[in-house]
Enzyme design. Sequence first.
Site, PDB file in Angstrom:
ATOM      1  N   HIS A 257       0.838  -1.199   0.000  1.00 40.91           N
ATOM      2  CA  HIS A 257       0.000   0.000   0.000  1.00 40.91           C
ATOM      3  C   HIS A 257       0.869   1.242   0.000  1.00 40.91           C
ATOM      4  O   HIS A 257       1.936   1.245   0.617  1.00 40.91           O
ATOM      5  CB  HIS A 257      -0.931   0.019   1.216  1.00 40.91           C
ATOM      6  N   ASP A 308      -8.041  -5.295  -0.742  1.00 37.39           N
ATOM      7  CA  ASP A 308      -8.464  -6.157  -1.850  1.00 37.39           C
ATOM      8  C   ASP A 308      -8.157  -7.631  -1.618  1.00 37.39           C
ATOM      9  O   ASP A 308      -8.731  -8.491  -2.282  1.00 37.39           O
ATOM     10  CB  ASP A 308      -7.779  -5.707  -3.153  1.00 37.39           C
TER      11      ASP A 308
END
Length: 371
Positions: A257, A308
């Site tokens: 991320h 996700d």
Amino acid sequence: MTTTKGLEGVVATQSSVSSIIDDQLTYVGYRIDDLAENSSFEEVVYLLWNLKLPTKSELDTFKAELASNMELPEAVIDHLRSYDLSTVHPMAALRTAVSILGLYDEESDVMEEAANKRKALRLQAKIATIVTAFARIRQGKEPVKPKKDLGFAANFLYMLNGEEAKDVEVEAINKALVLHADHELNASTFTARVCVATLSDIYSGVTAAIGALKGPLHGGANERVMKMLTDIGEEENAIPHIKEKIANKEKIMGMGHRVYKNGDPRAKHLKRMSKELTKTSGQSKWYNMSVKIEDFIKEEKGLPANVDFYSASVYHSLGIDHDLFTPIFATSRVSGWLAHILEQYDNNRLIRPRAEYVGPKTQDYKPIEDR
Ligand SMILES: CC(C)(COP(=O)(O)OP(=O)(O)OC[C@H]1O[C@@H](n2cnc3c(N)ncnc32)[C@H](O)[C@@H]1OP(=O)(O)O)[C@@H](O)C(=O)NCCC(=O)NCCS
């Protein structure tokens, strides 16, 4: 001039919608953990658009307004029927259909605040109907009209499957929608803000944002996580498969991320849901495989799972087609896009950064016959 590749660490705007501070995500100051455990998606949308939690009667009214705006113009459904159903990805269909929806909204280009709020409501309501109508049409089935007495998550599953879902399924989708609703200045939200900062309309802003979400480095990752899991097939193949990907310098979808370095606070909720739902549906192997991959990547590369990663096995265990995973993300994130669009209009300035030119120095133009 200094160039910051990918705008990492650049603060491009002020916002009151959501924040990521010390790896904690809040919507309008409310912790994501509290909202995930307690809120309906409609309550979260109200919060993002009004910057306060609704009272009981405000929420009832808002839910009713959303439910009564879900039906699509027949012309938009006809457009969906006209696509090449064997090849069109549902995200491409959604991007195009939202743009087309703008053609059928009489207030598309009316830029007053009240009109923009009315359009936000209509668009939020209808996006779930576009996703589910397209999913049914490509299976040769008729779209199902929304029910006014169902909440947003329940209506989504009802319109998708043509029958009312079980409570546990509705709760799972509701929680997933809450967790995906907003995320500070992520790529698609930034795209939406850049678009409307030219004083373009809401439909243009959301169409642009869907295009940005579609990419595999952003919302498109969840579909690819499931592709990776199904390619792996069995638990014992997981680590060799991942090692090979790393050796080939491939990205592991659902990992890493830009902002969170110690873990995405949304992931643990989806991990818990994945454990429960895969167990109930007799498909625990997807969860077990995911845990193995998560632990290995954490150990090997120091990268945490993002939102996700576990959403893939959650949606899969609910029997949802894999290419609908990213459209579900869009169905939720449109609430955040719209909150940011309204905020941008409220205090607008054109967003226009600079580029550091690294091309050839000034050159003399030669007529074509002399080149
Ligand atoms: C999310 C993401 C785009 C963030 O990108 P970023 O901040 O630009 O980070 P970078 O791509 O520059 O990665 C930094 C380093 O970590 C590595 N890395 C980051 N994510 C990785 C992943 N998912 N798998 C393997 N390596 C990864 C990069 O290869 C790079 O290593 P290097 O410095 O040795 O070259 C990136 O982590 C990624 O591509 N993840 C997979 C896609 C995904 O899940 N997207 C959804 C995000 S919510």
